[in-house]
Write a protein that holds these residues in place. Structure first.
Motif, PDB file in Angstrom:
ATOM      1  N   TYR A 212       0.832  -1.207   0.000  1.00 38.14           N
ATOM      2  CA  TYR A 212       0.000   0.000   0.000  1.00 38.14           C
ATOM      3  C   TYR A 212       0.869   1.260   0.000  1.00 38.14           C
ATOM      4  O   TYR A 212       0.605   2.210  -0.739  1.00 38.14           O
ATOM      5  CB  TYR A 212      -0.929  -0.022   1.212  1.00 38.14           C
ATOM      6  N   GLN A 213       1.918   1.264   0.807  1.00 37.28           N
ATOM      7  CA  GLN A 213       2.829   2.414   0.855  1.00 37.28           C
ATOM      8  C   GLN A 213       3.542   2.611  -0.487  1.00 37.28           C
ATOM      9  O   GLN A 213       3.722   3.744  -0.948  1.00 37.28           O
ATOM     10  CB  GLN A 213       3.872   2.237   1.968  1.00 37.28           C
ATOM     11  N   ALA A 214       3.918   1.514  -1.122  1.00 45.19           N
ATOM     12  CA  ALA A 214       4.557   1.610  -2.444  1.00 45.19           C
ATOM     13  C   ALA A 214       3.587   2.186  -3.461  1.00 45.19           C
ATOM     14  O   ALA A 214       3.964   3.018  -4.300  1.00 45.19           O
ATOM     15  CB  ALA A 214       5.045   0.236  -2.891  1.00 45.19           C
ATOM     16  N   GLN A 215       2.324   1.789  -3.376  1.00 47.46           N
ATOM     17  CA  GLN A 215       1.309   2.317  -4.297  1.00 47.46           C
ATOM     18  C   GLN A 215       1.094   3.808  -4.063  1.00 47.46           C
ATOM     19  O   GLN A 215       0.935   4.580  -5.007  1.00 47.46           O
ATOM     20  CB  GLN A 215      -0.010   1.554  -4.125  1.00 47.46           C
ATOM     21  N   LEU A 216       1.110   4.235  -2.815  1.00 47.84           N
ATOM     22  CA  LEU A 216       0.973   5.660  -2.506  1.00 47.84           C
ATOM     23  C   LEU A 216       2.152   6.461  -3.066  1.00 47.84           C
ATOM     24  O   LEU A 216       1.972   7.570  -3.578  1.00 47.84           O
ATOM     25  CB  LEU A 216       0.859   5.877  -0.996  1.00 47.84           C
ATOM     26  N   GLN A 217       3.348   5.905  -2.956  1.00 52.81           N
ATOM     27  CA  GLN A 217       4.522   6.587  -3.511  1.00 52.81           C
ATOM     28  C   GLN A 217       4.435   6.694  -5.028  1.00 52.81           C
ATOM     29  O   GLN A 217       4.829   7.705  -5.614  1.00 52.81           O
ATOM     30  CB  GLN A 217       5.805   5.859  -3.107  1.00 52.81           C
ATOM     31  N   LEU A 218       3.903   5.651  -5.665  1.00 53.12           N
ATOM     32  CA  LEU A 218       3.711   5.701  -7.120  1.00 53.12           C
ATOM     33  C   LEU A 218       2.736   6.815  -7.505  1.00 53.12           C
ATOM     34  O   LEU A 218       2.928   7.499  -8.507  1.00 53.12           O
ATOM     35  CB  LEU A 218       3.174   4.357  -7.632  1.00 53.12           C
ATOM     36  N   ASN A 219       1.703   6.983  -6.715  1.00 51.29           N
ATOM     37  CA  ASN A 219       0.700   8.004  -7.016  1.00 51.29           C
ATOM     38  C   ASN A 219       1.231   9.416  -6.813  1.00 51.29           C
ATOM     39  O   ASN A 219       0.684  10.365  -7.374  1.00 51.29           O
ATOM     40  CB  ASN A 219      -0.544   7.799  -6.153  1.00 51.29           C
ATOM     41  N   ASN A 220       2.287   9.571  -6.017  1.00 49.12           N
ATOM     42  CA  ASN A 220       2.844  10.899  -5.761  1.00 49.12           C
ATOM     43  C   ASN A 220       3.770  11.395  -6.864  1.00 49.12           C
ATOM     44  O   ASN A 220       4.137  12.561  -6.861  1.00 49.12           O
ATOM     45  CB  ASN A 220       3.601  10.910  -4.425  1.00 49.12           C
ATOM     46  N   PHE A 221       4.156  10.521  -7.791  1.00 47.06           N
ATOM     47  CA  PHE A 221       5.006  10.958  -8.894  1.00 47.06           C
ATOM     48  C   PHE A 221       4.239  11.923  -9.789  1.00 47.06           C
ATOM     49  O   PHE A 221       3.017  11.857  -9.909  1.00 47.06           O
ATOM     50  CB  PHE A 221       5.474   9.764  -9.728  1.00 47.06           C
ATOM     51  N   GLY A 222       4.976  12.792 -10.448  1.00 43.37           N
ATOM     52  CA  GLY A 222       4.367  13.791 -11.321  1.00 43.37           C
ATOM     53  C   GLY A 222       3.885  13.217 -12.633  1.00 43.37           C
ATOM     54  O   GLY A 222       4.053  12.035 -12.929  1.00 43.37           O
ATOM     55  N   ARG A 223       3.338  14.096 -13.447  1.00 46.70           N
ATOM     56  CA  ARG A 223       2.766  13.709 -14.735  1.00 46.70           C
ATOM     57  C   ARG A 223       3.823  13.135 -15.666  1.00 46.70           C
ATOM     58  O   ARG A 223       3.604  12.143 -16.355  1.00 46.70           O
ATOM     59  CB  ARG A 223       2.136  14.925 -15.387  1.00 46.70           C
ATOM     60  N   TYR A 224       4.983  13.769 -15.696  1.00 48.77           N
ATOM     61  CA  TYR A 224       6.003  13.374 -16.663  1.00 48.77           C
ATOM     62  C   TYR A 224       6.935  12.289 -16.146  1.00 48.77           C
ATOM     63  O   TYR A 224       8.049  12.135 -16.627  1.00 48.77           O
ATOM     64  CB  TYR A 224       6.815  14.585 -17.099  1.00 48.77           C
ATOM     65  N   SER A 225       6.508  11.519 -15.171  1.00 45.71           N
ATOM     66  CA  SER A 225       7.314  10.391 -14.722  1.00 45.71           C
ATOM     67  C   SER A 225       6.743   9.069 -15.251  1.00 45.71           C
ATOM     68  O   SER A 225       7.390   8.038 -15.133  1.00 45.71           O
ATOM     69  CB  SER A 225       7.376  10.346 -13.202  1.00 45.71           C
ATOM     70  N   ARG A 226       5.560   9.112 -15.840  1.00 42.19           N
ATOM     71  CA  ARG A 226       4.942   7.895 -16.380  1.00 42.19           C
ATOM     72  C   ARG A 226       5.391   7.679 -17.829  1.00 42.19           C
ATOM     73  O   ARG A 226       5.364   8.619 -18.631  1.00 42.19           O
ATOM     74  CB  ARG A 226       3.422   8.011 -16.350  1.00 42.19           C
TER      75      ARG A 226
END
Length: 100
Positions: free
Chosen positions: A41-55
């Protein structure tokens, strides 16, 4: 003059390259079924905090001259039309007009 679409694509490519390793690590943790749910869950939260241009999905092949997003010849980074114009002008090394 550079097209804004090309500048946006360059920014997206730089962002993806800068965050690639950390993003993949978080993604591996989030998908790992053997880890505890809290860690995932914490890893998923960190993924969601990345900006637009990191995907990586924000990167799109675009013509470096016109900014067109369709009909791109990947090896040269040009659209069909831009490729044709440069090839006819002799500006592309190793590309010649066919003679049948």
């Amino acid at each position: 003059m550079t097209n804004i679409r090309v500048l946006r694509d360059i920014a997206a490519r730089k962002g993806v390259k800068a965050h690639e390793v950390v993003r993949r690590a978080y993604l591996a943790c989030a998908r790992n079924q053997t880890l505890e749910p809290q860690i995932r869950y914490q890893a998923q939260l960190q993924l969601n905090n990345f900006g637009r241009y990191s995907r990586p999905t924000t990167v799109k092949n675009r013509c470096t001259i016109s900014g067109r997003g369709r009909g791109i010849i990947g090896e040269f980074g040009l659209s069909r039309y831009s490729f044709r114009m440069k090839a006819l002008a002799g500006e592309l090394p190793g590309v010649f007009k066919a003679s049948w």
